[in-house]
Design a protein around this motif. Structure first.
Motif, PDB file in Angstrom:
ATOM      1  N   LYS A  10       3.995  -2.483  -5.493  1.00  0.00           N
ATOM      2  CA  LYS A  10       3.974  -3.820  -4.894  1.00  0.00           C
ATOM      3  C   LYS A  10       5.354  -4.210  -4.380  1.00  0.00           C
ATOM      4  O   LYS A  10       5.461  -4.868  -3.350  1.00  0.00           O
ATOM      5  CB  LYS A  10       3.434  -4.872  -5.869  1.00  0.00           C
ATOM      6  N   ASP A  11       6.416  -3.795  -5.070  1.00  0.00           N
ATOM      7  CA  ASP A  11       7.773  -4.086  -4.608  1.00  0.00           C
ATOM      8  C   ASP A  11       8.070  -3.333  -3.312  1.00  0.00           C
ATOM      9  O   ASP A  11       8.662  -3.877  -2.386  1.00  0.00           O
ATOM     10  CB  ASP A  11       8.802  -3.736  -5.675  1.00  0.00           C
ATOM     11  N   ARG A  12       7.656  -2.090  -3.270  1.00  0.00           N
ATOM     12  CA  ARG A  12       7.854  -1.281  -2.064  1.00  0.00           C
ATOM     13  C   ARG A  12       7.061  -1.881  -0.898  1.00  0.00           C
ATOM     14  O   ARG A  12       7.534  -1.949   0.229  1.00  0.00           O
ATOM     15  CB  ARG A  12       7.424   0.163  -2.339  1.00  0.00           C
ATOM     16  N   GLU A  54      -3.647  -2.875   2.361  1.00  0.00           N
ATOM     17  CA  GLU A  54      -2.857  -2.528   1.179  1.00  0.00           C
ATOM     18  C   GLU A  54      -2.675  -3.754   0.286  1.00  0.00           C
ATOM     19  O   GLU A  54      -2.728  -3.654  -0.945  1.00  0.00           O
ATOM     20  CB  GLU A  54      -1.500  -1.952   1.597  1.00  0.00           C
ATOM     21  N   PHE A  55      -2.475  -4.909   0.901  1.00  0.00           N
ATOM     22  CA  PHE A  55      -2.350  -6.152   0.146  1.00  0.00           C
ATOM     23  C   PHE A  55      -3.613  -6.420  -0.668  1.00  0.00           C
ATOM     24  O   PHE A  55      -3.540  -6.831  -1.830  1.00  0.00           O
ATOM     25  CB  PHE A  55      -2.054  -7.316   1.093  1.00  0.00           C
ATOM     26  N   GLU A  56      -4.771  -6.179  -0.084  1.00  0.00           N
ATOM     27  CA  GLU A  56      -6.030  -6.380  -0.805  1.00  0.00           C
ATOM     28  C   GLU A  56      -6.096  -5.505  -2.057  1.00  0.00           C
ATOM     29  O   GLU A  56      -6.661  -5.916  -3.066  1.00  0.00           O
ATOM     30  CB  GLU A  56      -7.225  -6.097   0.112  1.00  0.00           C
ATOM     31  N   LYS A  72      -4.055  -7.966  -6.916  1.00  0.00           N
ATOM     32  CA  LYS A  72      -4.459  -8.242  -8.299  1.00  0.00           C
ATOM     33  C   LYS A  72      -3.307  -7.976  -9.285  1.00  0.00           C
ATOM     34  O   LYS A  72      -3.331  -8.466 -10.401  1.00  0.00           O
ATOM     35  CB  LYS A  72      -5.702  -7.456  -8.665  1.00  0.00           C
ATOM     36  N   ASN A  73      -2.314  -7.216  -8.839  1.00  0.00           N
ATOM     37  CA  ASN A  73      -1.147  -6.930  -9.681  1.00  0.00           C
ATOM     38  C   ASN A  73       0.072  -7.766  -9.302  1.00  0.00           C
ATOM     39  O   ASN A  73       1.164  -7.518  -9.794  1.00  0.00           O
ATOM     40  CB  ASN A  73      -0.777  -5.445  -9.577  1.00  0.00           C
ATOM     41  N   ILE A  77       2.333 -13.088  -3.896  1.00  0.00           N
ATOM     42  CA  ILE A  77       1.181 -13.400  -3.032  1.00  0.00           C
ATOM     43  C   ILE A  77       1.598 -14.381  -1.948  1.00  0.00           C
ATOM     44  O   ILE A  77       1.247 -14.201  -0.775  1.00  0.00           O
ATOM     45  CB  ILE A  77       0.012 -13.940  -3.880  1.00  0.00           C
ATOM     46  N   ASN A  78       2.358 -15.400  -2.321  1.00  0.00           N
ATOM     47  CA  ASN A  78       2.839 -16.377  -1.334  1.00  0.00           C
ATOM     48  C   ASN A  78       3.730 -15.716  -0.289  1.00  0.00           C
ATOM     49  O   ASN A  78       3.650 -16.048   0.900  1.00  0.00           O
ATOM     50  CB  ASN A  78       3.575 -17.523  -2.009  1.00  0.00           C
ATOM     51  N   GLN A  79       4.577 -14.789  -0.715  1.00  0.00           N
ATOM     52  CA  GLN A  79       5.450 -14.079   0.225  1.00  0.00           C
ATOM     53  C   GLN A  79       4.621 -13.270   1.205  1.00  0.00           C
ATOM     54  O   GLN A  79       4.869 -13.287   2.412  1.00  0.00           O
ATOM     55  CB  GLN A  79       6.428 -13.169  -0.520  1.00  0.00           C
ATOM     56  N   THR A  80       3.611 -12.583   0.699  1.00  0.00           N
ATOM     57  CA  THR A  80       2.742 -11.789   1.569  1.00  0.00           C
ATOM     58  C   THR A  80       1.986 -12.682   2.542  1.00  0.00           C
ATOM     59  O   THR A  80       1.885 -12.371   3.735  1.00  0.00           O
ATOM     60  CB  THR A  80       1.757 -10.949   0.732  1.00  0.00           C
TER      61      THR A  80
END
Length: 101
Positions: A21-23, A60-62, A66-67, A73-76
């Protein structure tokens, strides 16, 4: 001497192990920044590739959301909104419904 080498190896290992998720957040941010800076110079084929890359990021976000915590999530979602604004600026007529969203 060995303790120092051990600490260096552990430090390098920790730095090299980034969470997916960080990547993802880093890569998506770079993609959005580059798109904002260069979208005016994209021809139609480059724009189609950019749109396909955006779709891949959304997929990929989907998988990863969940993690993610609320900040991630707000950043995305911020990245997604920025891309949608780029689409509107690039072609307002085709994106007229997004303007009133």
């Amino acid at each position: 001497m060995y303790k120092r080498q051990y600490i260096i190896v552990i430090t390098l290992f920790i730095v090299s192990c980034t969470l997916p998720k960080d990547r993802f957040l880093e890569d998506f941010g770079i993609f959005i920044n580059e798109t904002e800076a260069n979208y005016k110079s994209y021809d139609d084929s480059e724009w189609k590739i950019t749109q396909l890359n955006f779709i891949a990021f959304k997929e990929e976000f989907e998988e990863l959301n969940k993690n993610m915590d609320n900040n991630e999530i707000n950043q995305t979602n911020s990245f997604i909104n920025r891309f949608e604004k780029i689409e509107i600026r690039r072609d307002p007529l085709s994106n007229i419904l997004k303007i009133f969203k």
